[in-house]
Structure formats: structure tokens, C-alpha cells
Design a protein around this motif. Structure first.
Motif, PDB file in Angstrom:
ATOM      1  N   GLU A 145      33.832  83.096  54.421  1.00  0.00           N
ATOM      2  CA  GLU A 145      34.285  82.189  53.186  1.00  0.00           C
ATOM      3  C   GLU A 145      33.239  82.405  51.952  1.00  0.00           C
ATOM      4  O   GLU A 145      33.108  81.542  51.059  1.00  0.00           O
ATOM      5  CB  GLU A 145      34.242  80.973  53.420  1.00  0.00           C
ATOM      6  CG  GLU A 145      35.408  80.439  54.537  1.00  0.00           C
ATOM      7  CD  GLU A 145      36.706  80.571  53.864  1.00  0.00           C
ATOM      8  OE1 GLU A 145      36.899  80.298  52.708  1.00  0.00           O
ATOM      9  OE2 GLU A 145      37.604  80.689  54.605  1.00  0.00           O
ATOM     10  N   ALA A 146      32.349  83.445  52.131  1.00  0.00           N
ATOM     11  CA  ALA A 146      31.238  83.467  51.188  1.00  0.00           C
ATOM     12  C   ALA A 146      31.719  83.133  49.781  1.00  0.00           C
ATOM     13  O   ALA A 146      30.907  82.557  48.881  1.00  0.00           O
ATOM     14  CB  ALA A 146      30.513  84.739  51.378  1.00  0.00           C
ATOM     15  N   SER A 147      32.718  83.962  49.314  1.00  0.00           N
ATOM     16  CA  SER A 147      33.132  84.033  47.900  1.00  0.00           C
ATOM     17  C   SER A 147      33.719  82.486  47.363  1.00  0.00           C
ATOM     18  O   SER A 147      33.637  82.231  46.256  1.00  0.00           O
ATOM     19  CB  SER A 147      34.419  85.281  47.630  1.00  0.00           C
ATOM     20  OG  SER A 147      35.406  84.664  48.450  1.00  0.00           O
ATOM     21  N   ALA A 148      33.868  81.612  48.335  1.00  0.00           N
ATOM     22  CA  ALA A 148      34.418  80.384  48.141  1.00  0.00           C
ATOM     23  C   ALA A 148      33.455  79.404  47.593  1.00  0.00           C
ATOM     24  O   ALA A 148      33.862  78.601  46.452  1.00  0.00           O
ATOM     25  CB  ALA A 148      35.216  79.441  48.972  1.00  0.00           C
ATOM     26  N   ASN A 149      32.222  79.612  47.967  1.00  0.00           N
ATOM     27  CA  ASN A 149      31.104  78.494  47.422  1.00  0.00           C
ATOM     28  C   ASN A 149      30.149  79.492  46.815  1.00  0.00           C
ATOM     29  O   ASN A 149      28.986  79.779  47.259  1.00  0.00           O
ATOM     30  CB  ASN A 149      30.728  77.820  48.585  1.00  0.00           C
ATOM     31  CG  ASN A 149      31.366  77.232  49.397  1.00  0.00           C
ATOM     32  OD1 ASN A 149      32.616  76.827  48.744  1.00  0.00           O
ATOM     33  ND2 ASN A 149      31.419  76.734  50.749  1.00  0.00           N
ATOM     34  N   GLY A 150      30.371  79.779  45.517  1.00  0.00           N
ATOM     35  CA  GLY A 150      29.330  80.541  44.649  1.00  0.00           C
ATOM     36  C   GLY A 150      28.402  80.007  44.222  1.00  0.00           C
ATOM     37  O   GLY A 150      27.960  78.795  44.579  1.00  0.00           O
ATOM     38  N   PRO A 151      27.922  80.282  42.858  1.00  0.00           N
ATOM     39  CA  PRO A 151      26.704  79.784  42.377  1.00  0.00           C
ATOM     40  C   PRO A 151      27.151  78.287  41.910  1.00  0.00           C
ATOM     41  O   PRO A 151      27.970  77.947  41.333  1.00  0.00           O
ATOM     42  CB  PRO A 151      26.596  80.686  40.996  1.00  0.00           C
ATOM     43  CG  PRO A 151      27.262  82.013  41.227  1.00  0.00           C
ATOM     44  CD  PRO A 151      28.381  81.583  42.257  1.00  0.00           C
ATOM     45  N   PHE A 181      19.024  75.468  43.003  1.00  0.00           N
ATOM     46  CA  PHE A 181      20.253  76.701  42.535  1.00  0.00           C
ATOM     47  C   PHE A 181      20.501  77.684  43.832  1.00  0.00           C
ATOM     48  O   PHE A 181      19.699  78.002  44.719  1.00  0.00           O
ATOM     49  CB  PHE A 181      19.677  77.516  41.600  1.00  0.00           C
ATOM     50  CG  PHE A 181      20.573  78.813  41.062  1.00  0.00           C
ATOM     51  CD1 PHE A 181      21.644  78.257  40.008  1.00  0.00           C
ATOM     52  CD2 PHE A 181      20.521  79.742  41.407  1.00  0.00           C
ATOM     53  CE1 PHE A 181      22.434  79.313  39.903  1.00  0.00           C
ATOM     54  CE2 PHE A 181      21.218  80.965  41.194  1.00  0.00           C
ATOM     55  CZ  PHE A 181      22.470  80.548  40.452  1.00  0.00           C
ATOM     56  N   ARG A 182      21.788  77.849  44.028  1.00  0.00           N
ATOM     57  CA  ARG A 182      22.126  78.763  44.941  1.00  0.00           C
ATOM     58  C   ARG A 182      23.292  79.931  44.368  1.00  0.00           C
ATOM     59  O   ARG A 182      24.034  79.512  43.477  1.00  0.00           O
ATOM     60  CB  ARG A 182      23.001  77.735  46.021  1.00  0.00           C
ATOM     61  CG  ARG A 182      24.180  77.344  45.705  1.00  0.00           C
ATOM     62  CD  ARG A 182      24.781  76.843  46.954  1.00  0.00           C
ATOM     63  NE  ARG A 182      25.751  77.670  47.540  1.00  0.00           N
ATOM     64  CZ  ARG A 182      26.524  77.252  48.618  1.00  0.00           C
ATOM     65  NH1 ARG A 182      26.644  76.488  49.006  1.00  0.00           N
ATOM     66  NH2 ARG A 182      26.956  78.385  49.099  1.00  0.00           N
ATOM     67  N   GLY A 183      23.011  80.684  45.184  1.00  0.00           N
ATOM     68  CA  GLY A 183      24.160  81.949  44.847  1.00  0.00           C
ATOM     69  C   GLY A 183      25.181  81.597  45.918  1.00  0.00           C
ATOM     70  O   GLY A 183      25.554  80.552  46.335  1.00  0.00           O
ATOM     71  N   VAL A 184      25.594  82.929  46.593  1.00  0.00           N
ATOM     72  CA  VAL A 184      26.733  82.599  47.902  1.00  0.00           C
ATOM     73  C   VAL A 184      25.902  82.163  49.143  1.00  0.00           C
ATOM     74  O   VAL A 184      26.333  81.117  49.563  1.00  0.00           O
ATOM     75  CB  VAL A 184      27.346  83.916  47.922  1.00  0.00           C
ATOM     76  CG1 VAL A 184      28.419  83.842  49.065  1.00  0.00           C
ATOM     77  CG2 VAL A 184      28.135  84.181  46.706  1.00  0.00           C
ATOM     78  N   ASP A 185      24.944  82.829  49.545  1.00  0.00           N
ATOM     79  CA  ASP A 185      24.438  82.670  50.753  1.00  0.00           C
ATOM     80  C   ASP A 185      23.023  82.176  50.867  1.00  0.00           C
ATOM     81  O   ASP A 185      22.369  81.797  51.791  1.00  0.00           O
ATOM     82  CB  ASP A 185      24.629  83.939  51.610  1.00  0.00           C
ATOM     83  CG  ASP A 185      26.003  84.160  52.030  1.00  0.00           C
ATOM     84  OD1 ASP A 185      26.681  83.180  52.398  1.00  0.00           O
ATOM     85  OD2 ASP A 185      26.040  85.574  52.208  1.00  0.00           O
ATOM     86  N   LEU A 186      22.289  82.539  49.453  1.00  0.00           N
ATOM     87  CA  LEU A 186      20.803  81.998  49.403  1.00  0.00           C
ATOM     88  C   LEU A 186      20.613  81.024  48.177  1.00  0.00           C
ATOM     89  O   LEU A 186      21.281  81.163  47.348  1.00  0.00           O
ATOM     90  CB  LEU A 186      19.902  83.361  49.048  1.00  0.00           C
ATOM     91  CG  LEU A 186      19.809  84.353  50.311  1.00  0.00           C
ATOM     92  CD1 LEU A 186      19.138  85.666  49.903  1.00  0.00           C
ATOM     93  CD2 LEU A 186      18.899  83.803  51.545  1.00  0.00           C
ATOM     94  N   GLY A 187      19.681  80.270  48.227  1.00  0.00           N
ATOM     95  CA  GLY A 187      19.390  79.371  47.249  1.00  0.00           C
ATOM     96  C   GLY A 187      17.764  79.262  47.162  1.00  0.00           C
ATOM     97  O   GLY A 187      17.046  79.539  47.955  1.00  0.00           O
ATOM     98  N   ILE A 188      17.190  78.379  46.141  1.00  0.00           N
ATOM     99  CA  ILE A 188      16.003  78.022  45.962  1.00  0.00           C
ATOM    100  C   ILE A 188      15.883  76.506  45.417  1.00  0.00           C
ATOM    101  O   ILE A 188      16.935  76.140  44.983  1.00  0.00           O
ATOM    102  CB  ILE A 188      15.171  78.839  44.981  1.00  0.00           C
ATOM    103  CG1 ILE A 188      15.685  78.834  43.692  1.00  0.00           C
ATOM    104  CG2 ILE A 188      15.068  80.061  45.532  1.00  0.00           C
ATOM    105  CD1 ILE A 188      14.776  79.347  42.487  1.00  0.00           C
ATOM    106  N   GLU A 189      15.062  75.813  45.836  1.00  0.00           N
ATOM    107  CA  GLU A 189      14.672  74.311  45.452  1.00  0.00           C
ATOM    108  C   GLU A 189      13.349  74.310  44.616  1.00  0.00           C
ATOM    109  O   GLU A 189      12.294  74.691  45.733  1.00  0.00           O
ATOM    110  CB  GLU A 189      14.835  73.468  46.442  1.00  0.00           C
ATOM    111  CG  GLU A 189      16.353  72.442  46.380  1.00  0.00           C
ATOM    112  CD  GLU A 189      16.587  71.532  47.357  1.00  0.00           C
ATOM    113  OE1 GLU A 189      17.228  70.444  47.107  1.00  0.00           O
ATOM    114  OE2 GLU A 189      15.712  71.401  48.681  1.00  0.00           O
ATOM    115  N   LEU A 190      13.040  73.822  43.825  1.00  0.00           N
ATOM    116  CA  LEU A 190      11.741  73.390  43.274  1.00  0.00           C
ATOM    117  C   LEU A 190      11.527  71.930  43.328  1.00  0.00           C
ATOM    118  O   LEU A 190      12.243  71.256  43.009  1.00  0.00           O
ATOM    119  CB  LEU A 190      11.402  73.877  41.862  1.00  0.00           C
ATOM    120  CG  LEU A 190      10.281  73.389  41.178  1.00  0.00           C
ATOM    121  CD1 LEU A 190       8.785  74.096  42.035  1.00  0.00           C
ATOM    122  CD2 LEU A 190      10.090  73.706  39.940  1.00  0.00           C
TER     123      LEU A 190
END
Length: 160
Positions: free
Chosen positions: A7-13, A32-41
Motif C-alpha cells: 500500500e506504499a503509494s497510498a500514504n505518500g508525503p 516529515f515522511r515520504g512513503v516508507d521513511l520519515g524524520i522528526e526534529l
């Protein structure tokens, strides 16, 4: 951590703000997140003192009390998140991070009561997090999570 999903394309940026609480202290983050990876500050305001209240040099005389090593200002850090997209509306995530906290050994003048820096250091602590993000519409993100340093948190954001 990297998670792959059909379902990766369903939950994009997406981008979000997070506010939480741990031991009576307020935690905060922007993510901020992309499809499968994200970062938090993020950070948490759990300091004993604020740096503007402390002179950045030792007590200028010998009549003082050593208050010991104290937390100063907020701890701040960065987390890397991996997402598992369970459906078009639901993602689970886990993350690892590194947070930095400043400590100062404070001397308090017995004459004036003013605070002075006797020694200082910055410590790094590893962090972990886990949570759920829900997409009730094509543009809204809602989430809830737990962070080992920032505590339980709620998220609200936008999906691009």
C-alpha cells in the motif's frame, strides 16, 4: 528501520506537528515522511534552569554554594522513522533517534544569589518511538505515538 508495503503509494508525503507530555514536561516535534521513511526534529522542556539565568563564567569569588550538575534548556534531537502502510488510511511507525541535553555544574554566589557556570557538558541519549498515523481524508493526518524521551504525543498534519 525500513518497512515495505504493498500500500506504499497510498500514504505518500506528509508533514505534521506533534505535542506530548512526559513526567509533567511538554514535548514537541515537527515531522516529515515520504512513503516508507520519515524524520522528526523534536525536543522536551524538562530543564532545571534556563541558560540566560546563568552567567557563563565561574563565580568571581570563593563564597558560593555548589548546586551540582543541573539540566539547562530543552533537550533536542532527531529521529529517523520507518513506516508500515497497513491500508490507504492507516500507517504504523517505529523510529530511532539521538537527543542532546546540556548540563551545567552551577555555583550560586552566597553574596548576590546570582548563578554561575562552574563546568558544562552535553550528553547524548538514544531514543525510540512507535505509533500510528491515520489519514481520515486525502489531505489530513492524525496520529498518536510514544517516544522514550518526549512521552505520549498527538500529531496533526497535512498529506501532500
Amino acid at each position: 528501520m525500513i518497512f515495505i508495503s504493498a500500500e506504499a503509494s497510498a500514504n505518500g508525503p506528509a508533514a505534521w506537528l506533534s505535542v506530548g507530555e512526559k513526567d509533567g514536561n511538554t514535548g514537541f516535534a515537527v515531522g516529515f515522511r515520504g512513503v516508507d521513511l520519515g524524520i522528526e526534529l523534536g525536543g522536551i522542556n524538562e530543564s532545571d534552569y534556563s541558560s540566560p539565568d546563568i552567567y557563563d563564567y565561574p563565580v568571581p569569588h570563593t563564597d558560593f554554594t555548589d548546586l551540582g550538575k543541573q539540566k539547562v534548556d530543552s533537550a533536542i534531537g532527531l529521529d529517523v522513522l520507518g513506516f508500515y502502510n497497513a491500508s490507504r488510511q492507516l500507517s504504523f511507525y517505529g523510529g530511532l533517534g539521538l537527543y542532546f541535553q546540556q548540563y551545567i555544574r552551577i555555583g550560586q554566589s552566597n553574596i548576590s544569589g546570582l548563578l554561575y557556570t562552574e563546568a558544562e557538558e552535553t550528553e547524548a541519549d538514544a531514543a525510540f518511538s512507535a505509533g500510528i498515523q491515520f489519514f481520515p481524508s486525502n489531505s489530513v493526518l492524525l496520529g498518536i505515538g510514544y517516544h522514550s524521551i518526549r512521552g505520549i504525543n498527538g500529531q496533526i498534519g497535512i498529506k501532500f
